[in-house]
Every structure is written in structure tokens, then in C-alpha cells.
Design an enzyme around this catalytic site. Structure first.
Site, PDB file in Angstrom:
ATOM      1  N   GLY A  80      24.329   6.894 -24.344  1.00 32.58           N
ATOM      2  CA  GLY A  80      24.401   5.424 -24.127  1.00 32.58           C
ATOM      3  C   GLY A  80      25.308   4.846 -23.822  1.00 32.58           C
ATOM      4  O   GLY A  80      26.179   4.341 -22.866  1.00 32.58           O
ATOM      5  N   ALA A  99      29.649  -8.025 -29.716  1.00 33.48           N
ATOM      6  CA  ALA A  99      30.193  -8.890 -30.132  1.00 33.48           C
ATOM      7  C   ALA A  99      29.465 -10.251 -30.076  1.00 33.48           C
ATOM      8  O   ALA A  99      29.793 -10.900 -30.922  1.00 33.48           O
ATOM      9  CB  ALA A  99      31.247  -8.680 -29.799  1.00 33.48           C
ATOM     10  N   HIS A 103      24.944 -19.886  -1.233  1.00 32.06           N
ATOM     11  CA  HIS A 103      25.014 -18.937   0.625  1.00 32.06           C
ATOM     12  C   HIS A 103      26.856 -18.712   0.732  1.00 32.06           C
ATOM     13  O   HIS A 103      26.774 -19.622   1.345  1.00 32.06           O
ATOM     14  CB  HIS A 103      24.289 -18.638   0.995  1.00 32.06           C
ATOM     15  CG  HIS A 103      24.181 -17.915   2.250  1.00 32.06           C
ATOM     16  ND1 HIS A 103      24.050 -16.339   2.578  1.00 32.06           N
ATOM     17  CD2 HIS A 103      24.234 -18.128   3.832  1.00 32.06           C
ATOM     18  CE1 HIS A 103      23.629 -15.629   2.944  1.00 32.06           C
ATOM     19  NE2 HIS A 103      24.646 -16.577   4.030  1.00 32.06           N
ATOM     20  N   GLY A 136      40.209  -9.624 -35.412  1.00 35.63           N
ATOM     21  CA  GLY A 136      39.515  -9.292 -34.204  1.00 35.63           C
ATOM     22  C   GLY A 136      38.879  -7.773 -34.444  1.00 35.63           C
ATOM     23  O   GLY A 136      37.635  -8.148 -33.593  1.00 35.63           O
ATOM     24  N   ARG A 152      27.693   4.308 -33.096  1.00 39.06           N
ATOM     25  CA  ARG A 152      27.899   3.529 -34.880  1.00 39.06           C
ATOM     26  C   ARG A 152      27.641   3.606 -35.948  1.00 39.06           C
ATOM     27  O   ARG A 152      25.394   2.922 -35.388  1.00 39.06           O
ATOM     28  CB  ARG A 152      29.150   2.308 -34.201  1.00 39.06           C
ATOM     29  CG  ARG A 152      29.945   2.352 -32.639  1.00 39.06           C
ATOM     30  CD  ARG A 152      30.435   1.114 -32.499  1.00 39.06           C
ATOM     31  NE  ARG A 152      31.293   0.944 -33.627  1.00 39.06           N
ATOM     32  CZ  ARG A 152      32.711   0.942 -33.158  1.00 39.06           C
ATOM     33  NH1 ARG A 152      32.898   2.565 -32.624  1.00 39.06           N
ATOM     34  NH2 ARG A 152      33.294   1.305 -34.750  1.00 39.06           N
ATOM     35  N   SER A 197      31.327  -1.393 -37.680  1.00 38.52           N
ATOM     36  CA  SER A 197      30.948  -0.459 -37.820  1.00 38.52           C
ATOM     37  C   SER A 197      32.121   0.972 -37.712  1.00 38.52           C
ATOM     38  O   SER A 197      33.054   0.483 -37.181  1.00 38.52           O
ATOM     39  CB  SER A 197      29.911  -0.146 -36.832  1.00 38.52           C
ATOM     40  OG  SER A 197      30.517  -0.894 -35.705  1.00 38.52           O
TER      41      SER A 197
END
Length: 459
Positions: A180, A313, A436, A42, A266, A143
Site C-alpha cells: 500500500g 491528513a 505550454h 500535530g 494502520r 491510529s
């Protein structure tokens, strides 16, 4: 094949978003796949990035809505943040997803090797003293948080996002170095949790890669929320004290806080894995690849944060799938990175797809723009958000960019993705009827206006 003695079709080094997506797609295509991971399947996204940070942001949203409940006639009292409960919620979400990914890999017969792998040649990865042979090798080592020269991360007073996700308290005050995505999201969380927050960004705007008008809307919203920021200002240094940190900025101004979060980006993790020794070209800290993620070594690919593409990702997922299909001979289309959605999950959210107006002009487009203020969108008023949807288009041509600021814009940007990637004309989108009251009407109203037939838009 679990002993690695027979060659696999594909050996994937790294089990993060790009790595496991490649393994899953390749196995689905009938390939034999080995996946090597030294930590948890993961990777950053699931354990130290996307998923846990969004769990914190949801807790922050609940906190804010509890504080503001009286504005909609609901009696509720905000009594504070129980950080252990927040972490329990976060960890529950992460663990469920982690088990799900492991189950998928097992169901598709991906062979997993636990340990640190090293590229020992074009067709070989070693792990735990064992050689795993592969007809193709996919590098996906991800990273890690960057720092600045001379700035030492101690994990106590000076921390990265990895430390922030495990923090056992709500800090009283934080200086966030970097405006960022990571910095902005943590600033949003901590302010909602009750901390005093100041962001320091060397460039002129928060989220400097976004449409400038989106950055300005975010800055305005943060100012209303009491989040401070120093823009166009460089960090000079930091000293730790008994109670926290003293941050010095260019020009001599100082900021006192309990913590300094270093969120300056990173960097690819590529050292110590034998890449360069095997002939893999690395430039400016990332692995060089072509449009199919092939490295300079035949049969060796690289995906995810390891390569100089979007550090997202979902970009990693797409790259993993692209590589699996390329190896399988399916002749997949290369990725158009302009067409990948980008979302900052702060309050308000900032979402975009396509290119900015500045980039469009640099590329020679005759640009037309339309801004639809969410003040004219009833659903946005109901949920209490402000912001705008900005459309950038080629004059008498397709939409080039969709830029959004406001609550839930991350869910809305998918329509923008379809509009951009299918090169839709505003007149074509204007024919589509939006439900709407929904926030999606903001896109519809903008397209109606661009098509020359505005409805709830002031001329």
C-alpha cells in the site's frame, strides 16, 4: 478557564490533523475550545507520517537527480547518504511546522491540556486527575501501525514506519510487507538511498485500491528501478538471525534481508479511552459515525483515523472543520470522500481523485476512458518522467475519475479534483487553455481527445 472548571463549548481529545483542525475552526467561530494531547500537537501526520516521510522522499529525489546529473550535462558526483544530515533536514521541517501549529492554537485562545485524556461521559473528559467539561466532545485519538497475528514487532529487525523514520543507517536490504501507500513510499526511499528492496503484497497489484492501470505503471517503473516485488503472495512467517531476517512466503519461498518493514496498514486507537463505557458504538475496530461525524452518543463526535473514512491528513482536516461548523449551526455539506485526492509520493508518484473504472461500472455507469501517455508531454520529458494521465468519464456525461502516474502528479491532481467535484464535462474542460510547456497540458490533451478534437494525441 484553564483549570477546566467551567464548561467549554468543545473539548477535543487528540491533537492530530482532525483534532487541531476542529479546534482552530471552532475557535475561529467564537467557540471556547479545550484540546487534550498526550504527546505532541500535530499527531501522526506531522511527527510520524506525512511530513517526515515526504522529507525523506525529497532527499531520495535529490540523491537520484545527483546520480543522473550527467544526463543533462551537469557535473555532479553522488558520494552517498549521510543519514544524520537527512534526519536533521527532516526534523527541521517537522519542528518548524510543529511550532507553527502551536502558534496558531495559542493565537486563537485554544486551551491545551497535556496528558492522556479519557471520555468519562457525554460531556466530560478527564485528564491528569482533572475533569474537563464540554458541551460537545470530539474524539480524535488517531491510529497506530498494525501488525499481523503472530508477527512480533521488535523495533530492531522487524520494524514499523515509526521505527523506519528514526533508523540510524541505510539498511543494506529490506523486505517490505505490504504494497500500500506506506510500503511503496518507503520502498522508493530506501532504493534511492542504495538498499535492495523487495515488496510482498497479498493482493494482485501494488496500491491495490488505485486504478489497475496506475498500479501496472508503478510496477513497471519499480521494475526499471530495480525494486522487486512478490504480488498475490501471502506472508507465512519470519525468523530473526544474527545478520537480519528470513521471511517465508506462501509456497515456501524465502527472502533474506537486514530488515522487515511491516506496512500492513494502520488501526484506529480507541481502546483504553472509555469510549465503549460511555456508549460510543465501535464496529470492526473503528468508531461508528453519521455523515456529520456524530457518534451514537449525542454531542460526541469523532474524526480522522478513528472513523472508517480515508486515512488521510487532509480528510482529517476536512472532518474537523465539518464538525466545528456543524456544532456552530452552519449546516455544512457532508464530505464526498470520492472527491478527496489520494497521492502516493513514491517515484513515480501515483495520484487520483474520483472513482476507478471498475467502481464506475459497478455503479452502473456507461464508461468511456482516455489515456494520455506522458511521452507526448514535453515538460514531462524535460524532467525525465514516464507515466500517464487516465480519465474515466460517463458517456456523454461528467468526468468520474482522474488517475495519474509520474513525477509531480501530486501537484497536478488538484485540477482533477476541481473537474470531478464540479462534475465538469470533458467538452467544458477542453475549452480551457493549458499553459505550454507544462505537465498540466496532459490533462488538457486528454480532455481535448475525449471531446473529440485531439491535438497531440495519436488516434
Amino acid at each position: 478557564m484553564a483549570d477546566g472548571s467551567a464548561p467549554f463549548d468543545i473539548v477535543v481529545l487528540g491533537g492530530g490533523s482532525g483534532g487541531y483542525a476542529c479546534a482552530l475552526r471552532a475557535a475561529e467561530l467564537g467557540k471556547s475550545v479545550a484540546l487534550i494531547e498526550r504527546d505532541k500537537i500535530g499527531g501522526t501526520c506531522l511527527h510520524r507520517g506525512c511530513i517526515p516521510t515526504k522529507a525523506l522522499l525529497h532527499a531520495a529525489e535529490v540523491a537520484d537527480e545527483t546520480r543522473e546529473a550527467a544526463t543533462v550535462g551537469v557535473k555532479a558526483r553522488f558520494e552517498g547518504i549521510e543519514i544524520s544530515g537527512v534526519h536533521a533536514f527532516k526534523d527541521k521541517i517537522v519542528n518548524r511546522a510543529w511550532k507553527g501549529v502551536q502558534g496558531l492554537l495559542k493565537s486563537r485562545n485554544v486551551t491545551i491540556f497535556e496528558g492522556e485524556g479519557r471520555l468519562a461521559g457525554p460531556n466530560r473528559v478527564t485528564v491528569g486527575g482533572q475533569a474537563v467539561e464540554g458541551r460537545n466532545v470530539v474524539l480524535a485519538t488517531g491510529s497506530a501501525p498494525r501488525s499481523l497475528p503472530g508477527l512480533d514487532i521488535d523495533g530492531e529487525r522487524i520494524i514499523t514506519s515509526d521505527h523506519a523514520l528514526k533508523l540510524d543507517r541505510v539498511p543494506s536490504s529490506v523486505v517490505v510487507l505490504g504494497g500500500g501507500v506506506i510500503g511503496v513510499e518507503f520502498a522508493s526511499v530506501w532504493k534511492s538511498f542504495g538498499a535492495e528492496v523487495t515488496i510482498v503484497e497479498a493482493l494482485p497489484h501494488l496500491l491495490p485500491l488505485e486504478e489497475e492501470s496506475s498500479s501496472k505503471l508503478l510496477e513497471r517503473a519499480f521494475r526499471r528501478r530495480g525494486i522487486k516485488y512478490e504480488l498475490g503472495t501471502r506472508f507465512e512467517g519470519v525468523k530473526t538471525t544474527d545478520t537480519g531476517v528470513v521471511v517465508t512466503l506462501q509456497g515456501g519461498k524465502t527472502l533474506d534481508a537486514e530488515l522487515l518493514l511491516v506496512a500492513v496498514g494502520r488501526g484506529a486507537v480507541h481502546s483504553g479511552f472509555g469510549y465503549e463505557e460511555a456508549g460510543v458504538a465501535i464496529e470492526r475496530g473503528t468508531v461508528v459515525v453519521d455523515q456529520y461525524c456524530q457518534t451514537s452518543v449525542p454531542g460526541v463526535y469523532a474524526v480522522g483515523d478513528l472513523i472508517p473514512t480515508l486515512q488521510l491528513a487532509h480528510a482529517g482536516f476536512a472532518e474537523g472543520i465539518l464538525v466545528a461548523e456543524h456544532i456552530a449551526g452552519l449546516n455544512p455539506m457532508p464530505i464526498d470522500y470520492d472527491g478527496v485526492p489520494r497521492i502516493t509520493y513514491s517515484d513515480p508518484e501515483v495520484a487520483s481523485v474520483g472513482i476507478t473504472s471498475a467502481v464506475a461500472r459497478e455503479r452502473g455507469h456507461d464508461v468511456v476512458e482516455l489515456v494520455y501517455d506522458l511521452g507526448g508531454n514535453p515538460k514531462s520529458q524535460i524532467i525525465g518522467t514516464q507515466g500517464a494521465v487516465k480519465i474515466v468519464a460517463q458517456k456523454d456525461g461528467p468526468v468520474l475519475g482522474v488517475h495519474m502516474v509520474g513525477k509531480r502528479m501530486g501537484e497536478l491532481v488538484t485540477e482533477g479534483q476541481l473537474i470531478y467535484n464540479w462534475e465538469a464535462l470533458p467538452t467544458e474542460v477542453a475549452q480551457l487553455i493549458h499553459a505550454h510547456p507544462t505537465q498540466s497540458e496532459a490533462v488538457g490533451e486528454a480532455m481535448l481527445a475525449l471531446a473529440g478534437k485531439p491535438l497531440h494525441v495519436h488516434n
